[in-house]
Design a protein around this motif. Structure first.
Motif, PDB file in Angstrom:
ATOM      1  N   ARG A  29      77.898  76.572   6.880  1.00 41.50           N
ATOM      2  CA  ARG A  29      76.592  76.464   6.220  1.00 41.50           C
ATOM      3  C   ARG A  29      76.726  75.920   4.808  1.00 41.50           C
ATOM      4  O   ARG A  29      75.764  75.387   4.255  1.00 41.50           O
ATOM      5  CB  ARG A  29      75.909  77.830   6.202  1.00 41.50           C
ATOM      6  CG  ARG A  29      76.669  78.870   5.389  1.00 41.50           C
ATOM      7  CD  ARG A  29      75.831  80.126   5.184  1.00 41.50           C
ATOM      8  NE  ARG A  29      76.545  81.093   4.357  1.00 41.50           N
ATOM      9  CZ  ARG A  29      75.957  82.097   3.721  1.00 41.50           C
ATOM     10  NH1 ARG A  29      74.656  82.264   3.801  1.00 41.50           N
ATOM     11  NH2 ARG A  29      76.663  82.935   3.007  1.00 41.50           N
TER      12      ARG A  29
ATOM     13  N   LYS B 159      82.267  72.155   3.755  1.00 39.58           N
ATOM     14  CA  LYS B 159      83.276  73.060   4.287  1.00 39.58           C
ATOM     15  C   LYS B 159      83.177  73.073   5.810  1.00 39.58           C
ATOM     16  O   LYS B 159      82.084  73.052   6.373  1.00 39.58           O
ATOM     17  CB  LYS B 159      83.113  74.470   3.735  1.00 39.58           C
ATOM     18  CG  LYS B 159      83.306  74.522   2.215  1.00 39.58           C
ATOM     19  CD  LYS B 159      83.460  75.940   1.701  1.00 39.58           C
ATOM     20  CE  LYS B 159      83.743  75.923   0.186  1.00 39.58           C
ATOM     21  NZ  LYS B 159      83.918  77.275  -0.357  1.00 39.58           N
TER      22      LYS B 159
ATOM     23  N   GLU C 269      83.184  80.968  -6.036  1.00 37.02           N
ATOM     24  CA  GLU C 269      82.909  79.755  -5.246  1.00 37.02           C
ATOM     25  C   GLU C 269      83.675  79.693  -3.939  1.00 37.02           C
ATOM     26  O   GLU C 269      83.284  78.979  -3.025  1.00 37.02           O
ATOM     27  CB  GLU C 269      83.262  78.503  -6.077  1.00 37.02           C
ATOM     28  CG  GLU C 269      82.383  78.314  -7.274  1.00 37.02           C
ATOM     29  CD  GLU C 269      80.893  78.334  -6.898  1.00 37.02           C
ATOM     30  OE1 GLU C 269      80.514  77.669  -5.924  1.00 37.02           O
ATOM     31  OE2 GLU C 269      80.130  79.060  -7.576  1.00 37.02           O
ATOM     32  N   ASP C 270      84.770  80.403  -3.863  1.00 45.24           N
ATOM     33  CA  ASP C 270      85.657  80.205  -2.712  1.00 45.24           C
ATOM     34  C   ASP C 270      86.047  81.517  -2.079  1.00 45.24           C
ATOM     35  O   ASP C 270      87.209  81.931  -2.127  1.00 45.24           O
ATOM     36  CB  ASP C 270      86.921  79.456  -3.145  1.00 45.24           C
ATOM     37  CG  ASP C 270      86.676  77.965  -3.198  1.00 45.24           C
ATOM     38  OD1 ASP C 270      86.279  77.408  -2.162  1.00 45.24           O
ATOM     39  OD2 ASP C 270      86.863  77.371  -4.269  1.00 45.24           O
TER      40      ASP C 270
ATOM     41  N   ILE D  15      86.329  83.532   1.362  1.00 40.95           N
ATOM     42  CA  ILE D  15      86.326  83.392   2.823  1.00 40.95           C
ATOM     43  C   ILE D  15      86.612  84.748   3.435  1.00 40.95           C
ATOM     44  O   ILE D  15      87.545  85.438   3.033  1.00 40.95           O
ATOM     45  CB  ILE D  15      87.383  82.368   3.276  1.00 40.95           C
ATOM     46  CG1 ILE D  15      86.974  80.969   2.824  1.00 40.95           C
ATOM     47  CG2 ILE D  15      87.573  82.421   4.789  1.00 40.95           C
ATOM     48  CD1 ILE D  15      88.022  79.915   3.098  1.00 40.95           C
ATOM     49  N   LEU D  16      85.800  85.104   4.419  1.00 46.57           N
ATOM     50  CA  LEU D  16      85.998  86.361   5.128  1.00 46.57           C
ATOM     51  C   LEU D  16      86.214  86.031   6.595  1.00 46.57           C
ATOM     52  O   LEU D  16      85.297  85.585   7.288  1.00 46.57           O
ATOM     53  CB  LEU D  16      84.741  87.224   4.946  1.00 46.57           C
ATOM     54  CG  LEU D  16      84.872  88.729   5.035  1.00 46.57           C
ATOM     55  CD1 LEU D  16      85.909  89.274   4.059  1.00 46.57           C
ATOM     56  CD2 LEU D  16      83.522  89.367   4.741  1.00 46.57           C
TER      57      LEU D  16
ATOM     58  N   ARG E 104      77.403  82.677  -2.136  1.00 46.97           N
ATOM     59  CA  ARG E 104      77.440  82.365  -0.707  1.00 46.97           C
ATOM     60  C   ARG E 104      78.898  82.354  -0.259  1.00 46.97           C
ATOM     61  O   ARG E 104      79.691  81.558  -0.757  1.00 46.97           O
ATOM     62  CB  ARG E 104      76.829  80.980  -0.420  1.00 46.97           C
ATOM     63  CG  ARG E 104      75.343  80.849  -0.720  1.00 46.97           C
ATOM     64  CD  ARG E 104      74.509  81.563   0.343  1.00 46.97           C
ATOM     65  NE  ARG E 104      73.076  81.545   0.020  1.00 46.97           N
ATOM     66  CZ  ARG E 104      72.472  82.485  -0.718  1.00 46.97           C
ATOM     67  NH1 ARG E 104      73.162  83.487  -1.228  1.00 46.97           N
ATOM     68  NH2 ARG E 104      71.173  82.408  -0.937  1.00 46.97           N
ATOM     69  N   ILE E 105      79.228  83.237   0.661  1.00 50.15           N
ATOM     70  CA  ILE E 105      80.610  83.253   1.152  1.00 50.15           C
ATOM     71  C   ILE E 105      80.681  82.588   2.528  1.00 50.15           C
ATOM     72  O   ILE E 105      79.665  82.369   3.185  1.00 50.15           O
ATOM     73  CB  ILE E 105      81.159  84.692   1.249  1.00 50.15           C
ATOM     74  CG1 ILE E 105      80.484  85.474   2.401  1.00 50.15           C
ATOM     75  CG2 ILE E 105      80.991  85.426  -0.069  1.00 50.15           C
ATOM     76  CD1 ILE E 105      81.206  86.745   2.772  1.00 50.15           C
ATOM     77  N   GLN E 106      81.908  82.281   2.940  1.00 42.81           N
ATOM     78  CA  GLN E 106      82.130  81.845   4.321  1.00 42.81           C
ATOM     79  C   GLN E 106      82.522  83.065   5.145  1.00 42.81           C
ATOM     80  O   GLN E 106      83.329  83.889   4.689  1.00 42.81           O
ATOM     81  CB  GLN E 106      83.273  80.825   4.385  1.00 42.81           C
ATOM     82  CG  GLN E 106      82.877  79.426   3.962  1.00 42.81           C
ATOM     83  CD  GLN E 106      84.009  78.443   4.234  1.00 42.81           C
ATOM     84  OE1 GLN E 106      84.938  78.350   3.433  1.00 42.81           O
ATOM     85  NE2 GLN E 106      83.955  77.731   5.337  1.00 42.81           N
TER      86      GLN E 106
ATOM     87  N   TYR F  20      90.055  85.866   1.802  1.00 40.02           N
ATOM     88  CA  TYR F  20      90.846  84.921   1.028  1.00 40.02           C
ATOM     89  C   TYR F  20      90.103  84.649  -0.269  1.00 40.02           C
ATOM     90  O   TYR F  20      88.989  84.101  -0.238  1.00 40.02           O
ATOM     91  CB  TYR F  20      91.056  83.632   1.818  1.00 40.02           C
ATOM     92  CG  TYR F  20      91.857  83.854   3.082  1.00 40.02           C
ATOM     93  CD1 TYR F  20      93.244  83.785   3.071  1.00 40.02           C
ATOM     94  CD2 TYR F  20      91.231  84.169   4.285  1.00 40.02           C
ATOM     95  CE1 TYR F  20      93.997  84.013   4.230  1.00 40.02           C
ATOM     96  CE2 TYR F  20      91.966  84.404   5.442  1.00 40.02           C
ATOM     97  CZ  TYR F  20      93.337  84.320   5.398  1.00 40.02           C
ATOM     98  OH  TYR F  20      94.067  84.555   6.543  1.00 40.02           O
TER      99      TYR F  20
ATOM    100  N   ARG G 148      90.343  83.705  -4.735  1.00 35.56           N
ATOM    101  CA  ARG G 148      91.085  83.217  -5.896  1.00 35.56           C
ATOM    102  C   ARG G 148      91.032  84.286  -6.966  1.00 35.56           C
ATOM    103  O   ARG G 148      89.932  84.663  -7.387  1.00 35.56           O
ATOM    104  CB  ARG G 148      90.456  81.956  -6.469  1.00 35.56           C
ATOM    105  CG  ARG G 148      90.561  80.750  -5.615  1.00 35.56           C
ATOM    106  CD  ARG G 148      89.765  79.616  -6.266  1.00 35.56           C
ATOM    107  NE  ARG G 148      89.755  78.460  -5.425  1.00 35.56           N
ATOM    108  CZ  ARG G 148      90.733  77.533  -5.431  1.00 35.56           C
ATOM    109  NH1 ARG G 148      91.742  77.624  -6.259  1.00 35.56           N
ATOM    110  NH2 ARG G 148      90.655  76.503  -4.608  1.00 35.56           N
TER     111      ARG G 148
END
Lengths: 342, 342, 342, 342
Positions: free
Chosen positions: A297, A301, D170-171, D173-174, D228-230, D247, D249
């Protein structure tokens, strides 16, 4: 004509998987099965699922007459393999399934495996066995080094993207889930059914898994610069299967195109329609690898996912595919078995 | 020459297993896949593990032109099967995998299945599909009725013992453990993973399982008198496999001899050395059946155990074996796949 | 008042299960955890699921001061247990979970376990720990011998029937299915996840399983004559649970009545309505035992089935139930945890 | 004093889990069990593992007299819940386990759930049920909205890091792996044992899983800006458990410190020593959450991992923890059960 085959390390899972596959291969005949620790036993004692086959008994490696052998699979533990192969005839075709010849650089080998390499010359000679990307070299090779099963999965996913320049090289994450048989038939408490079933966990977290050596070597070579990815394997309660979930920066369309360009003519790599995700249960027991691409989304990415069977496409099936090439047999021979589902 | 094959009920597990097996069969070609509820879909949507195959899309049964078909497998639900087969051409070779034509006696059918048979004429014509015992009849048959998977397992174990007169017919107990896929792809709460995994139980206890109709019919015919066994199936958390543990009165030696005499030349039945017990994990995904015999500590009592894969030797593999006979193909063609372990 | 408890063998599954149960027991406090091979480690290292508890570190047995201990659980391997217990104070209350004191007759012990007993005096002193049948003796005992987990299951099923005289003693068959944790945390190839999952098999077939020693001892004592049953255990891919399917001659009604008379007031034994069969998944993680009775289609034959959790009601839960009695605590204290499903 | 409890939706997994937990809770008594589709049945029919409990029969919701009820758990399907709760007395304390009141913004609700909210007023009133972060509001609340099970896991991992400003927003990820029971007792083909066991796959890939609505709402609120996460969930073949691999930073040391500062006094959140990774098998059946932190080989990148049981800490255990607060009972009452391993 039938080629005579020897398998060293026939009492382990990858050895048994080789026997399973070769059993219906019309161009190969198993002439010798080596397994020092179980020498003297019949294969039906060690692997009752193979009892219907007419196979030679297990012998020590010393007992095998390699003069009659056309190709030898080495499915021995790491470090043992380099010692054994050093002592084999120098003109014997060998497909090694251990980690011993995957890394071309002796320093990299020592870094990841903790000991100096004992057969540096062979290390230089060995061809990396990721068939779809080293096909010509494998066809001409005497010694082929089978890839790590995790390393194969990650490379099927990422090599075409790095080569095509469609992803950012700084932020590649590979979250991998693998089945239990990848650890082999080893007596470790954490591999017991009671410990493993009904639970899952990450291991070798933080970039310590040895297959990173392969990723570093291969991805850097493709990119022409150092590439370092993040890689976290997880152990899940299933016997077979690797699912690699990759998180990359890049446009899903370009990524799908790059994968399609690479794999459209490959017999074993199936790229799913855009937006679909693969499952390990749909490749179990087979030499197929399924790959999916999904746009996140968050613009720019993309999630890429690959599934294969660690014992087949990830090791013994790959080894047989390479052996077919080395013996000038049709590459897919013995490998078109459909996955077993459910 | 390649025979053209139709599969009706291609969206169920036995249908998919037929496709898996036929995929590497050199003498058969899948010409039509029927599945009314999923007509219009591609097989890769319904069974992604078969996506590498070049298969016709699923169609309704009405859409199939049977004139071109050499043999039709019916993997439809019970009761549906008799209706569909009644409407098929009367000269079409058919292997039915449902329960509809297993019982020769209409009254027995009605007793076990609860409704009168709608195709009594076909019921009479059908040959019982336990290959090793009806080989000649199957070769000449137009319509073959695949056996129940539990019924096949129990018969492999007990038929030779009843025929040879080496066991007491009054006290035969069959305690059977079967995997989940035997129940098919049906939406039932008790087949959910969360309900089934990590537990096991008996069902149809007390002699109510329909496969008893087959045991009664077949064992009585062999013995020339009424034989009634006790039969208790258990559901265990594994996808494939049937393990049948038989408790009989008789000498282990004579029992082993009777089994050896029956099966020594059979390609798919493996009699283990006296005292060894088989495991379902060693036949998974294959057409093999392993049988073991162990004497009990109580003189005159013996335990006999059989293991097979319910989807292969218990249904679709058996069906293909029968089709090979009906089409005058080598009986083992497409069926020598080694079991998948681990 | 809180009783001080020591657990020897705390690094095994039954030791951990004791800790789990005692964790919420208001009348007990874990004062010492012995585990020679892992002495020096914290319990959270050996069993991370217990990390939230405030527990003493593992020590060698020699390091434990037993003077302060009110009751000691011995969850040590067979044979080790008799040596260790021989060296413990003679006035220390002990619940032993090993096989060492289950058989009262030294000859029977030697027959089933292969070595002479090293603590014959203690063997005589020990009370057999099947709570519901030895409650008064256990209350007064210093040393209680926990039963085998399979032996407990079979006895819950059959003792009342033998005692009430409602079944034929000549033809008793116990077909038992057990989960993996019954084998303990032992490093054996056949206990690996890859070997066990997705398959099942019989073992110790023919009357060689050691728990038969307990059946012989107990059933013969009840009947006042020699009783020998047939007993075949099977290993199924689940971590916990024993399902015992018994085949007996006798009327289902009388059998159900005998079980009801015995168990109606028991807090942990649940007799199901006539015709229902229990499942291991419905007792998992609990101290309950479910029992079902079903009449066979053959008149005069009945199937009786029991389900319990081998680690709880079959060993550690039973041990705690006995300890409650020995310490004059409410028998059900700490044991009313509901089963964990799914 | 014992509080009278009603459970609506008692025939589902979270309903059964509530009964299991409340069974040993000294301050609560189950007064009513509602389940429209199974009204009239006893709980032992619907969930045989609860048969030892003295429970009211299942009734329709209409039949329940709420005047006597101190607190009502709603374990109903999404959308049904808002309708049912709208019709309940406005002074009844309610813990809702559905998704209906998790999102405070009606527009966000409609975006993620596809329909306008039917009880906007209640939506405003509801307090978000992540106990450790909304403790005071929950204590004072009438209506508490239980969190999504995945949403709870991800928030335990990431909230303290976002709040402490130790990671890049900004980065994030789950990559989440969850067991099967999270999907409930629903009849869906892909939840059958034969479909699920021995395989694993990602679903709702690309940011379409509804629990993202909760992540967006909560993380943005903490950060004071849009976050906003992934998030990619995977289904793995186990009944219980969520493993969330994050994941991020940020420096591992600062991350571990932030988690320690948040959780050191929490009874149910266990932060592992730096470098250790948790496993779902070590929290199964319990209300505990284990969290681990590992530095990646790439400087500035860190992997954070959380494990909990989706049915307990992820839903019913959380609900009970909240109910304890609302009823002014000790927060941990009924919830200190140790995990069940193996």
């Amino acid at each position: 004509m039938s080629h005579k085959i020897a398998i060293l390390g026939a009492s382990g899972y990858t050895g048994a998987e080789l026997v399973r596959l070769i059993a219906t291969h019309p161009g190969m005949e198993i002439a010798a099965l080596g397994a020092n620790s179980k020498a003297g036993q019949g294969m039906a004692q060690v692997f009752p699922h193979l009892r219907h086959l007419d196979l030679p008994d297990l012998v020590t490696i010393d007992e095998i007459g390699f003069a009659d052998i056309d190709l030898c699979f080495c499915a021995l533990p790491h470090k043992t393999s380099q010692e054994v192969i050093s002592a084999l005839p120098r003109d014997l075709r060998i497909v090694d399934l251990s980690a011993d010849f995957r890394l071309r650089d002796p320093a990299a080998y020592e870094k990841w495996y903790g000991n100096p390499h004992a057969a540096v010359e062979l290390q230089k000679e060995a061809v990396y066995g990721l068939t779809e990307f080293y096909r010509d070299e494998i066809r001409a090779a005497r010694l082929v080094a089978g890839t790590g099963c995790n390393a194969a999965t990650g490379q099927y996913l990422l090599r075409p993207l790095i080569a095509a320049g469609v992803i950012d090289l700084e932020d590649i994450i590979l979250d991998l889930k693998c089945g239990v048989s990848g650890a082999g038939r080893s007596l470790r408490e954490n591999l017991l059914h009671a410990e493993l079933s009904e639970g899952y966990h990450a291991y070798a977290v933080g970039g310590t898994h040895r297959h990173l050596g392969e990723f570093d070597q291969e991805f850097s070579a493709i990119a022409g610069r150092d590439v370092r990815i993040q890689f976290t394997p997880h152990l899940v309660p299933a016997n077979r299967g690797i699912l690699a979930t990759g998180y990359v920066r890049g446009e899903a369309g370009a990524i799908h195109d790059a994968l399609a360009a690479q794999y459209d003519d490959e017999p074993f790599i199936e790229l799913l329609p855009m937006g679909e995700a693969p499952s390990t249960r749909h490749v179990r027991g087979s030499n197929f690898c399924h790959i999916g691409v999904v746009a996140d989304r968050i613009p720019g990415k993309t999630i890429v996912i690959a599934a294969l069977d660690n014992l087949t496409k990830g090791s013994s099936g790959q080894a047989l595919q390479n052996a077919n090439l080395m013996l000038d047999i049709q590459e897919t021979e013995g490998l078109m078995l459909a996955p077993v589902f459910p």
